[in-house]
Write an enzyme that holds these catalytic residues in place. Structure first.
Site, PDB file in Angstrom:
ATOM      1  CE1 TYR A  66      -4.272 -10.865  13.065  1.00  0.00           C
ATOM      2  CE2 TYR A  66      -3.866 -12.394  14.860  1.00  0.00           C
ATOM      3  CZ  TYR A  66      -3.636 -11.982  13.558  1.00  0.00           C
ATOM      4  OH  TYR A  66      -2.788 -12.698  12.745  1.00  0.00           O
ATOM      5  CG  ASN A 108       4.852 -11.418  16.229  1.00  0.00           C
ATOM      6  OD1 ASN A 108       5.967 -10.955  16.049  1.00  0.00           O
ATOM      7  ND2 ASN A 108       4.442 -12.537  15.665  1.00  0.00           N
ATOM      8  NE  ARG A 120      -0.601  -0.525   4.924  1.00  0.00           N
ATOM      9  CZ  ARG A 120      -1.198  -0.487   6.098  1.00  0.00           C
ATOM     10  NH1 ARG A 120      -2.441  -0.045   6.189  1.00  0.00           N
ATOM     11  NH2 ARG A 120      -0.587  -0.922   7.164  1.00  0.00           N
ATOM     12  CG  ASP A 144      -5.226   0.554   1.457  1.00  0.00           C
ATOM     13  OD1 ASP A 144      -5.838  -0.393   1.992  1.00  0.00           O
ATOM     14  OD2 ASP A 144      -5.016   1.628   2.039  1.00  0.00           O
ATOM     15  CB  VAL A 145      -6.586  -5.216   1.139  1.00  0.00           C
ATOM     16  CG1 VAL A 145      -5.340  -5.877   0.568  1.00  0.00           C
ATOM     17  CG2 VAL A 145      -6.471  -5.028   2.656  1.00  0.00           C
ATOM     18  CG  ASN A 164       0.734 -12.049   3.683  1.00  0.00           C
ATOM     19  OD1 ASN A 164       0.980 -12.886   4.541  1.00  0.00           O
ATOM     20  ND2 ASN A 164       1.308 -10.837   3.688  1.00  0.00           N
TER      21      ASN A 164
HETATM   22  N1  LIG Z   1       3.428 -13.248  12.318  1.00  0.00           N
HETATM   23  C1  LIG Z   1       2.691 -14.213  12.842  1.00  0.00           C
HETATM   24  O1  LIG Z   1       3.072 -14.847  13.837  1.00  0.00           O
HETATM   25  C2  LIG Z   1       1.372 -14.576  12.210  1.00  0.00           C
HETATM   26  C3  LIG Z   1       0.657 -15.647  12.772  1.00  0.00           C
HETATM   27  C4  LIG Z   1      -0.544 -16.020  12.193  1.00  0.00           C
HETATM   28  C5  LIG Z   1      -1.027 -15.347  11.087  1.00  0.00           C
HETATM   29  N2  LIG Z   1      -0.317 -14.297  10.569  1.00  0.00           N
HETATM   30  C6  LIG Z   1      -0.880 -13.621   9.397  1.00  0.00           C
HETATM   31  O2  LIG Z   1       0.086 -13.581   8.356  1.00  0.00           O
HETATM   32  C7  LIG Z   1      -0.134 -12.426   7.548  1.00  0.00           C
HETATM   33  C8  LIG Z   1       1.160 -11.643   7.398  1.00  0.00           C
HETATM   34  O3  LIG Z   1       1.511 -11.159   8.669  1.00  0.00           O
HETATM   35  P1  LIG Z   1       3.008 -10.736   9.077  1.00  0.00           P
HETATM   36  O4  LIG Z   1       3.284 -11.399  10.362  1.00  0.00           O
HETATM   37  O5  LIG Z   1       3.929 -10.899   7.944  1.00  0.00           O
HETATM   38  O6  LIG Z   1       2.756  -9.183   9.422  1.00  0.00           O
HETATM   39  P2  LIG Z   1       3.525  -7.852   8.989  1.00  0.00           P
HETATM   40  O7  LIG Z   1       4.996  -8.058   8.945  1.00  0.00           O
HETATM   41  O8  LIG Z   1       2.964  -6.801   9.875  1.00  0.00           O
HETATM   42  O9  LIG Z   1       3.025  -7.633   7.490  1.00  0.00           O
HETATM   43  C9  LIG Z   1       1.691  -7.317   7.220  1.00  0.00           C
HETATM   44  C10 LIG Z   1       1.616  -6.865   5.784  1.00  0.00           C
HETATM   45  O10 LIG Z   1       0.256  -6.503   5.497  1.00  0.00           O
HETATM   46  C11 LIG Z   1       0.275  -5.208   4.933  1.00  0.00           C
HETATM   47  N3  LIG Z   1      -0.985  -4.506   5.103  1.00  0.00           N
HETATM   48  C12 LIG Z   1      -1.614  -4.155   6.246  1.00  0.00           C
HETATM   49  N4  LIG Z   1      -2.738  -3.479   5.963  1.00  0.00           N
HETATM   50  C13 LIG Z   1      -2.814  -3.402   4.615  1.00  0.00           C
HETATM   51  C14 LIG Z   1      -3.727  -2.830   3.717  1.00  0.00           C
HETATM   52  N5  LIG Z   1      -4.815  -2.163   4.147  1.00  0.00           N
HETATM   53  N6  LIG Z   1      -3.508  -2.963   2.394  1.00  0.00           N
HETATM   54  C15 LIG Z   1      -2.423  -3.605   1.948  1.00  0.00           C
HETATM   55  N7  LIG Z   1      -1.505  -4.154   2.737  1.00  0.00           N
HETATM   56  C16 LIG Z   1      -1.696  -4.053   4.060  1.00  0.00           C
HETATM   57  C17 LIG Z   1       1.446  -4.509   5.590  1.00  0.00           C
HETATM   58  O11 LIG Z   1       1.809  -3.339   4.886  1.00  0.00           O
HETATM   59  P3  LIG Z   1       2.536  -2.086   5.609  1.00  0.00           P
HETATM   60  O12 LIG Z   1       4.001  -2.420   5.660  1.00  0.00           O
HETATM   61  O13 LIG Z   1       2.215  -0.963   4.674  1.00  0.00           O
HETATM   62  O14 LIG Z   1       1.933  -1.937   6.961  1.00  0.00           O
HETATM   63  C18 LIG Z   1       2.474  -5.619   5.520  1.00  0.00           C
HETATM   64  O15 LIG Z   1       3.010  -5.700   4.226  1.00  0.00           O
HETATM   65  C19 LIG Z   1      -1.258 -11.630   8.224  1.00  0.00           C
HETATM   66  O16 LIG Z   1      -2.496 -11.928   7.597  1.00  0.00           O
HETATM   67  C20 LIG Z   1      -1.245 -12.167   9.643  1.00  0.00           C
HETATM   68  O17 LIG Z   1      -2.494 -12.030  10.281  1.00  0.00           O
HETATM   69  C21 LIG Z   1       0.874 -13.899  11.102  1.00  0.00           C
END
Ligand SMILES: NC(=O)c1ccc[n+]([C@@H]2O[C@H](COP(=O)([O-])OP(=O)(O)OC[C@H]3O[C@@H](n4cnc5c(N)ncnc54)[C@H](OP(=O)(O)O)[C@@H]3O)[C@@H](O)[C@H]2O)c1
Length: 244
Positions: free
Chosen positions: A167, A205, A39, A64-65, A91
């Site tokens: 969440y 996290n 985004r 941007d989703v 994702n």
């Molecule tokens: N990390 C874990 O332990 C974990 C566990 C279970 C599930 N998950 C899931 O895995 C997925 C990825 O998470 P992650 O841990 O990699 O988190 P992350 O590092 O915070 O990355 C999240 C990504 O989503 C993007 N995003 C957020 N809002 C958005 C929007 N409105 N439009 C477009 N992009 C957007 C962020 O962009 P910006 O950089 O611009 O903010 C970032 O690229 C998520 O769905 C999360 O719920 C993660």
């Protein structure tokens, strides 16, 4: 009309960092052409540059989703570039503010989580569906979480993250929506599944996760590369099905 490329075309939302970045890298390493959804223009450019430097065939997709116009423009970009989409990985996700206990949560916190983690997935999926329907073996992967498992949440002694009205329930909602898509699309070749990456060290996290983002990407890559006739409407992690 130009013949369509045989190279597999994928789009990963929220691919500028964390697990999404590693999913894009992993799909790129398979020789696929990968749309890097992000985004923020600066973060998008940086991620595309880094992935290309690693040898991946990627292209930037401003996305941007939560924004209808942005998602429609992303679909047009992919249509113009590739004419179809083979794999969509939803994702992008947010946790929202820290205060998520049901009795004190600000309703806006719930709205934000649902807007991105559920409605964002629906918005992107429906915008991309016409392109996915042009693929021989379309796959949709929704990045969910085991915190959305009502079975695990209601099993005493099971560690499933902080008590949350935002969440965790947004991922339960996402799982439910995934099942409904699978039912509606059951007479097509589209396979749609939810995946849990495990607890990975990312911004989401505060980098407290115990797995690497690359390890977290593995389940998405597995679900993105399911063979024809594979499961649809399921919820999986590296160890197999996750309880609803
Ligand atoms: N990390 C874990 O332990 C974990 C566990 C279970 C599930 N998950 C899931 O895995 C997925 C990825 O998470 P992650 O841990 O990699 O988190 P992350 O590092 O915070 O990355 C999240 C990504 O989503 C993007 N995003 C957020 N809002 C958005 C929007 N409105 N439009 C477009 N992009 C957007 C962020 O962009 P910006 O950089 O611009 O903010 C970032 O690229 C998520 O769905 C999360 O719920 C993660």
């Amino acid at each position: 009309m130009e013949p369509m490329s045989e190279q597999t075309i994928a789009l990963v939302t929220g691919a500028n960092k964390g697990i999404g970045y590693e999913i894009a890298a992993g799909l790129g390493a398979r020789g696929w052409s990968v749309g890097v959804g992000a985004r923020d223009a600066g973060r998008l450019e940086a991620a595309v540059g880094k992935l290309r430097a690693g040898g991946a065939d990627v292209f930037g997709v401003p996305l941007d989703v939560t924004d209808d116009a942005s998602v429609a423009a992303a679909a047009r970009l992919i249509e113009n570039r590739a004419g179809r989409l083979d794999v969509l990985v939803n994702n992008a996700g947010v946790t929202g503010s820290r205060q998520q206990a049901p009795t004190t949560v600000d309703p806006e916190t719930v709205r934000t989580a649902v807007e991105t983690n559920v409605i964002g997935v629906i918005r992107v999926t429906n915008a991309m569906l016409p392109l996915l329907r042009r693929s021989a073996s379309p796959r949709i992967v929704n990045m969910s979480s085991s915190v959305g498992s009502l079975t695990l949440q209601s099993t005493p002694g099971t560690e499933v993250g902080p008590i949350s009205a935002a969440y965790a329930p947004s991922k339960t909602f996402l799982n439910a929506v995934t099942v409904q898509y699978a039912k509606e699309l059951s007479d097509t070749s589209i396979l749609i599944n939810a995946g849990c990456p495990g607890y990975c060290a990312t911004d989401l996290n505060g980098f407290r996760g115990t797995r690497t983002p690359e390890q977290g990407a593995a389940i998405a890559i597995r679900l993105a590369t399911l063979p024809d006739g594979g499961p649809s409407g399921g919820f999986f992690d590296d160890n197999g099905p996750v309880a609803w």
